[in-house]
Write a protein that holds these residues in place. Sequence first.
Motif, short mmCIF file in Angstrom:
data_model
loop_
_atom_site.label_atom_id
_atom_site.label_comp_id
_atom_site.label_asym_id
_atom_site.label_seq_id
_atom_site.Cartn_x
_atom_site.Cartn_y
_atom_site.Cartn_z
N VAL A 1 0.84 -1.19 0.00
CA VAL A 1 0.00 0.00 0.00
C VAL A 1 0.88 1.24 0.00
O VAL A 1 1.87 1.32 0.73
CB VAL A 1 -0.91 0.02 1.25
N GLY A 2 0.51 2.22 -0.82
CA GLY A 2 1.27 3.47 -0.81
C GLY A 2 0.69 4.48 -1.76
O GLY A 2 -0.06 4.13 -2.68
N PRO A 3 1.01 5.76 -1.56
CA PRO A 3 0.53 6.80 -2.46
C PRO A 3 1.20 6.71 -3.82
O PRO A 3 2.16 5.96 -4.02
CB PRO A 3 0.90 8.09 -1.73
N SER A 4 0.70 7.48 -4.74
CA SER A 4 1.29 7.54 -6.08
C SER A 4 2.76 7.96 -6.00
O SER A 4 3.13 8.80 -5.17
CB SER A 4 0.51 8.55 -6.93
N SER A 5 3.59 7.35 -6.83
CA SER A 5 5.03 7.65 -6.92
C SER A 5 5.81 7.26 -5.67
O SER A 5 6.91 7.80 -5.42
CB SER A 5 5.25 9.15 -7.21
N SER A 6 5.28 6.35 -4.88
CA SER A 6 6.00 5.91 -3.67
C SER A 6 6.97 4.77 -3.97
O SER A 6 7.76 4.39 -3.09
CB SER A 6 5.02 5.51 -2.57
N GLY A 7 6.89 4.19 -5.16
CA GLY A 7 7.82 3.13 -5.52
C GLY A 7 7.20 1.74 -5.58
O GLY A 7 7.93 0.74 -5.67
N LYS A 8 5.87 1.64 -5.54
CA LYS A 8 5.20 0.32 -5.53
C LYS A 8 5.53 -0.48 -6.79
O LYS A 8 5.90 -1.65 -6.72
CB LYS A 8 3.67 0.50 -5.42
N THR A 9 5.40 0.16 -7.94
CA THR A 9 5.67 -0.55 -9.20
C THR A 9 7.13 -0.95 -9.30
O THR A 9 7.45 -2.04 -9.78
CB THR A 9 5.27 0.34 -10.40
N GLN A 10 8.02 -0.08 -8.84
CA GLN A 10 9.45 -0.41 -8.89
C GLN A 10 9.75 -1.67 -8.09
O GLN A 10 10.52 -2.54 -8.53
CB GLN A 10 10.27 0.76 -8.34
N ILE A 11 9.15 -1.80 -6.91
CA ILE A 11 9.36 -2.99 -6.10
C ILE A 11 8.80 -4.23 -6.79
O ILE A 11 9.41 -5.31 -6.78
CB ILE A 11 8.74 -2.80 -4.71
N CYS A 12 7.64 -4.07 -7.44
CA CYS A 12 7.04 -5.19 -8.18
C CYS A 12 7.96 -5.65 -9.31
O CYS A 12 8.19 -6.85 -9.50
CB CYS A 12 5.69 -4.78 -8.75
N LEU A 13 8.50 -4.69 -10.07
CA LEU A 13 9.38 -5.02 -11.18
C LEU A 13 10.68 -5.65 -10.70
O LEU A 13 11.19 -6.61 -11.31
CB LEU A 13 9.67 -3.77 -12.01
N GLN A 14 11.21 -5.13 -9.59
CA GLN A 14 12.45 -5.69 -9.05
C GLN A 14 12.22 -7.11 -8.54
O GLN A 14 13.06 -8.00 -8.76
CB GLN A 14 12.97 -4.80 -7.92
N ALA A 15 11.10 -7.34 -7.86
CA ALA A 15 10.79 -8.69 -7.37
C ALA A 15 10.61 -9.65 -8.54
O ALA A 15 11.08 -10.79 -8.50
CB ALA A 15 9.53 -8.66 -6.51
N ALA A 16 9.94 -9.19 -9.61
CA ALA A 16 9.72 -10.04 -10.78
C ALA A 16 11.05 -10.46 -11.41
O ALA A 16 11.26 -11.64 -11.73
CB ALA A 16 8.86 -9.31 -11.80
N SER A 17 11.95 -9.50 -11.58
CA SER A 17 13.25 -9.80 -12.21
C SER A 17 14.08 -10.72 -11.32
O SER A 17 14.76 -11.63 -11.82
CB SER A 17 14.00 -8.50 -12.51
#
Length: 341
Positions: free
Chosen positions: A137-153
């Motif tokens: 959970v987090g506001p916009s631009s907090s890095g949620k997608t970045q963590i998802c992409l890093q976990a996926a890779s």
Amino acid sequence: MAPLRSLERDYPIIDSNFQQFCASHGIFSAAHDKGNENCELWAGTQILSPQSIVEDLLIHDLYVLVALAEQHSTSERLKQGITQALSIIDGQHQPWLNGMELLEDAQQNKHVLSTGCESIDTLLQGGLHEGHLTELVGPSSSGKTQICLQAASNVAKKYMGGVAFFDTGNSFSPKRIAHFISQSSGPADKEANHKILQKLMSNISCHSVFDFFTLLDVLHQLKSNLRFQTGGQLRLLIIDSISSLITPILGGRGSHGRALMISAGFLLKKLAHEHNLCVLVTNHMVGGEGGITKPALGESWKSIPHVRLRLSRDHGGNICEMSIIRHPYMASGKAARFMIS
């Protein structure tokens, strides 16, 4: 929705006759509105999907439904349809287990997958737990997608496992994935690195999902595929973001949207439990009392994820903080700070 005939192959007793019976008595009027995505036009008649029947059965008087069925010449088949729908509902919930069975389940075939971020892995005692639905959970631009992409890779590379990424807002970035993979690659020539990148990228599948009912379709398809999966086992399922799909169905005072939301949550938990998946979903923040922000999707949703994590980011900076809202093994409030680039 998927073609109705394909759903009827799984539940043949819930056929057009049963669905027309329901519709004729106005029992599922919430799904009859013109243009509603939870119904279909078939042979010139508006027909409800099995998912709609199951959800609405949860909030209607079954004794009344049986009494109405008994007035028809096909009453026995209609009552069999009601029984079948109830069995579907039962199948969406985990069986009762005692404490020892729960302990054995937690100890067997449940691994922890690294996210690729050392600080997050330390906070979560290794990373994302298989069998868990984890919400970020987090506001916009907090890095949620970045963590998802890093976990996926990281899962694709470190564990050679499959990753399914459900992209609800064009957030999936193959260039970003390639960047994370190349960052952790050892010294090798350019051609060798390219072959490694190709192999690892093929472990990650991205599905564009822009509405809730498409999500249900894709999840049910995934459930069928997992029964027969061989070779590269799926290890991680990501939905970025689940709140953007659920929020549109929660409008109004009716309970239909909330019932659908809860059903989707239980389906995700069932997939995680039965197939030893890590399921990671993101959720945005909304305004609360006194101007204090809180996770979207409300009270009905907050008890569904096994793990809830809050993410924040320094204004204008690249320092993030992740804190534990709820975790079955760890105390709430623990936090870690880390840098994202």
